[in-house]
Every structure is written in C-alpha cells, then in structure tokens.
Design a protein around this motif. Structure first.
Motif, PDB file in Angstrom:
ATOM      1  N   GLY A  90     -17.313  -0.648 -16.096  1.00 24.35           N
ATOM      2  CA  GLY A  90     -16.138   0.018 -16.654  1.00 24.35           C
ATOM      3  C   GLY A  90     -14.897  -0.815 -16.418  1.00 24.35           C
ATOM      4  N   HIS A  91     -13.961  -0.685 -17.315  1.00 20.96           N
ATOM      5  CA  HIS A  91     -12.746  -1.510 -17.223  1.00 20.96           C
ATOM      6  C   HIS A  91     -11.598  -0.879 -18.003  1.00 20.96           C
ATOM      7  CE1 HIS A  91     -14.902  -2.782 -20.905  1.00 20.96           C
ATOM      8  NE2 HIS A  91     -13.683  -2.878 -21.425  1.00 20.96           N
ATOM      9  N   TYR A  92     -10.385  -1.309 -17.650  1.00 21.97           N
ATOM     10  CA  TYR A  92      -9.214  -1.141 -18.523  1.00 21.97           C
ATOM     11  C   TYR A  92      -9.068  -2.451 -19.264  1.00 21.97           C
ATOM     12  CZ  TYR A  92      -7.796   2.989 -15.864  1.00 21.97           C
ATOM     13  OH  TYR A  92      -7.756   4.221 -15.289  1.00 21.97           O
ATOM     14  N   HIS A  93      -8.335  -2.439 -20.345  1.00 22.13           N
ATOM     15  CA  HIS A  93      -8.031  -3.720 -20.978  1.00 22.13           C
ATOM     16  C   HIS A  93      -6.851  -4.364 -20.256  1.00 22.13           C
ATOM     17  CE1 HIS A  93     -10.272  -2.307 -24.793  1.00 22.13           C
ATOM     18  NE2 HIS A  93     -11.075  -2.914 -23.925  1.00 22.13           N
ATOM     19  N   GLN A  94      -6.964  -5.693 -20.108  1.00 27.36           N
ATOM     20  CA  GLN A  94      -5.891  -6.435 -19.451  1.00 27.36           C
ATOM     21  C   GLN A  94      -4.578  -6.192 -20.204  1.00 27.36           C
ATOM     22  OE1 GLN A  94      -7.433 -10.364 -19.142  1.00 27.36           O
ATOM     23  NE2 GLN A  94      -7.620 -10.052 -16.950  1.00 27.36           N
ATOM     24  N   ALA A  99      -6.954  -0.824 -28.047  1.00 33.18           N
ATOM     25  CA  ALA A  99      -7.971   0.227 -28.208  1.00 33.18           C
ATOM     26  C   ALA A  99      -9.345  -0.383 -28.472  1.00 33.18           C
ATOM     27  CB  ALA A  99      -7.563   1.146 -29.355  1.00 33.18           C
ATOM     28  N   GLU A 100     -10.344   0.457 -28.642  1.00 34.09           N
ATOM     29  CA  GLU A 100     -11.713  -0.022 -28.869  1.00 34.09           C
ATOM     30  C   GLU A 100     -12.493   1.048 -29.632  1.00 34.09           C
ATOM     31  OE1 GLU A 100     -13.250  -1.797 -25.370  1.00 34.09           O
ATOM     32  OE2 GLU A 100     -15.250  -2.130 -26.186  1.00 34.09           O
ATOM     33  N   VAL A 101     -13.445   0.614 -30.446  1.00 36.33           N
ATOM     34  CA  VAL A 101     -14.323   1.550 -31.158  1.00 36.33           C
ATOM     35  C   VAL A 101     -15.761   1.265 -30.749  1.00 36.33           C
ATOM     36  CG1 VAL A 101     -15.234   2.241 -33.419  1.00 36.33           C
ATOM     37  CG2 VAL A 101     -12.793   1.795 -33.157  1.00 36.33           C
ATOM     38  N   GLY A 138      -9.128   3.697 -19.527  1.00 35.77           N
ATOM     39  CA  GLY A 138     -10.253   3.007 -18.917  1.00 35.77           C
ATOM     40  C   GLY A 138     -11.545   3.595 -19.467  1.00 35.77           C
ATOM     41  N   HIS A 139     -12.603   2.775 -19.558  1.00 33.20           N
ATOM     42  CA  HIS A 139     -13.836   3.260 -20.166  1.00 33.20           C
ATOM     43  C   HIS A 139     -15.072   2.706 -19.474  1.00 33.20           C
ATOM     44  CE1 HIS A 139     -11.720   0.110 -22.327  1.00 33.20           C
ATOM     45  NE2 HIS A 139     -12.858  -0.438 -22.711  1.00 33.20           N
ATOM     46  N   ARG A 140     -16.042   3.593 -19.359  1.00 32.02           N
ATOM     47  CA  ARG A 140     -17.351   3.262 -18.769  1.00 32.02           C
ATOM     48  C   ARG A 140     -18.408   3.997 -19.579  1.00 32.02           C
ATOM     49  NH1 ARG A 140     -18.129   4.769 -12.653  1.00 32.02           N
ATOM     50  NH2 ARG A 140     -17.701   2.552 -12.364  1.00 32.02           N
TER      51      ARG A 140
END
Ligand code: M6P
Ligand code: ZN
Length: 192
Positions: A90-94, A99-101, A138-140
């Motif tokens: 899992g991470h946040y973007h630097q 965003a992300e899909v 943040g996403h995992r």
C-alpha cells in the motif's frame, strides 16, 4: 509535439492472468513485508516455512512524466499470515493529488482507501469492477478469495510511490478471516 516514449517498449499483458511476457515483475514475499502483518509469530513462521510469494506487479514501462499514463497489472496470491489475508504494501502517491483507476480482471479482493486526515473506506473488487482511487488517498489491495486476485492499475506517469507513510502509520483497518468470512477490523497499532 514529440514524445520520448519508445512505443516498441510498451508492453502488453494477458488480460486473463495479468502476466506480461516482455516485462519482469516486482515480486514481494512475506519477508519483504513481515512487519506489515499483525501476527509477527505467524509471519516469522511463514518466512521460515518457504517464504511464500504474496504479490507481483508488472509495470508496463511507460516513462514517468506528468503527460504520460502509467499502467500495470497486479496479482495478489491467495493466502493468509495468521488470520490476515495476503495484501500489498500500500502507498500514497509521492505527488499526493494524483488519482488512479483499478479494473478487476480475475478473482476477488478488497481495495482499502484512507486519507492522512483519518477518513477510511473499503470497496470490494471482482472481475469487471472499476474502482477509483481519488487524489490524496492511500491505497492497498487484499486478496479475500481462494484464487489469484488480478487487476489493471492506471495512473498519471509522475504519481510516484510513497511507501514510508504506510510503513510508519499502517492502515486504519486490517482484513481478517472470521469463520471464513473476510472482515474489516480496527488495526490496534494504527497511528496517524
Ligand atoms: C497496483 C498499483 C501499482 C502498485 C501495485 C503494488 O497495481 O497501485 O502502482 O505498485 O499495485 O502495490 P504497492 O506498490 O502498494 O506494493
Ligand atoms: Zn497508486
């Protein structure tokens, strides 16, 4: 306008398995992320007992400029450490506001989302599911099934991966099996 991306280096992948025959995946085993799991005894036992592969990620090799769109496939294998399902770091973007899909290709899992301000949400994913990771979240991902959980991820080329924050704070919730059912529980060690 010209682009520096060499189109011959842009990889394709098998939409059934996520595997790209022309790229080397990044592979994470339990030993690469032992401290991420709640049950340290179970994590040590898993490492000693063969150190299973938890997930692999094929980055398709797009260059990292703000105008590029990076994409890759991620496969999380079925399994648990103790009663906690296999998951990504899992991470946040630097660059936080990128965003992300995600697009589900195979198997079943859960996408965990949280903000640095303390908001948390989770969404179930399966084949054909489209999930959105909004800017700054943040996403995992977690494999909650008994087969490979595979999805396509698409994000701005300059997003970058910030693992440090998640390593330090963890996620607000963990996904554990309770009588065979994937269940969200509060993470006792979570500090934000
Ligand atoms: C997804 C995307 C990738 C990410 C990968 C593995 O496919 O979000 O950008 O690298 O999952 O997750 P992590 O980087 O958190 O280990
Ligand atoms: Zn991301």
């Amino acid at each position: 306008m010209s682009t520096q991306t060499d189109l011959s280096t842009i990889a394709d992948f098998d939409p059934g398995t996520g595997v790209s025959s022309t790229r080397e995946p990044i592979r994470r085993r339990v030993s690469d992320m032992q401290a991420y799991y709640a049950d340290q005894e179970a994590a040590a036992a898993a490492v000693a007992g063969g150190d299973p592969l938890v997930y692999e990620y094929y980055d398709m090799g797009v260059q990292s400029t703000s105008g590029d769109v990076a994409y890759g496939t991620s496969t999380t294998f079925p399994g648990k450490v103790g009663d906690e399902y296999f998951m990504t770091k899992g991470h946040y973007h630097q660059v936080r506001d990128r965003a992300e899909v995600y697009f589900g290709l195979k198997g079943h899992g859960m996408l965990l989302l949280q903000t640095e301000e303390g908001a948390f949400t989770a969404t179930e994913m399966g084949p054909g599911t489209v999930a959105y990771v909004p800017p700054c979240w943040g996403h995992r991902t977690v494999n909650t099934g008994d087969e490979d959980f595979v999805f396509l991820a698409v994000y701005p080329g300059d997003a970058g991966h910030d693992y440090g924050s998640i390593e330090t704070t963890g996620f607000a919730r963990r996904v554990v099996g309770v009588d065979g059912t994937p269940t969200l529980t509060d993470n006792a060690e979570f500090a934000r």
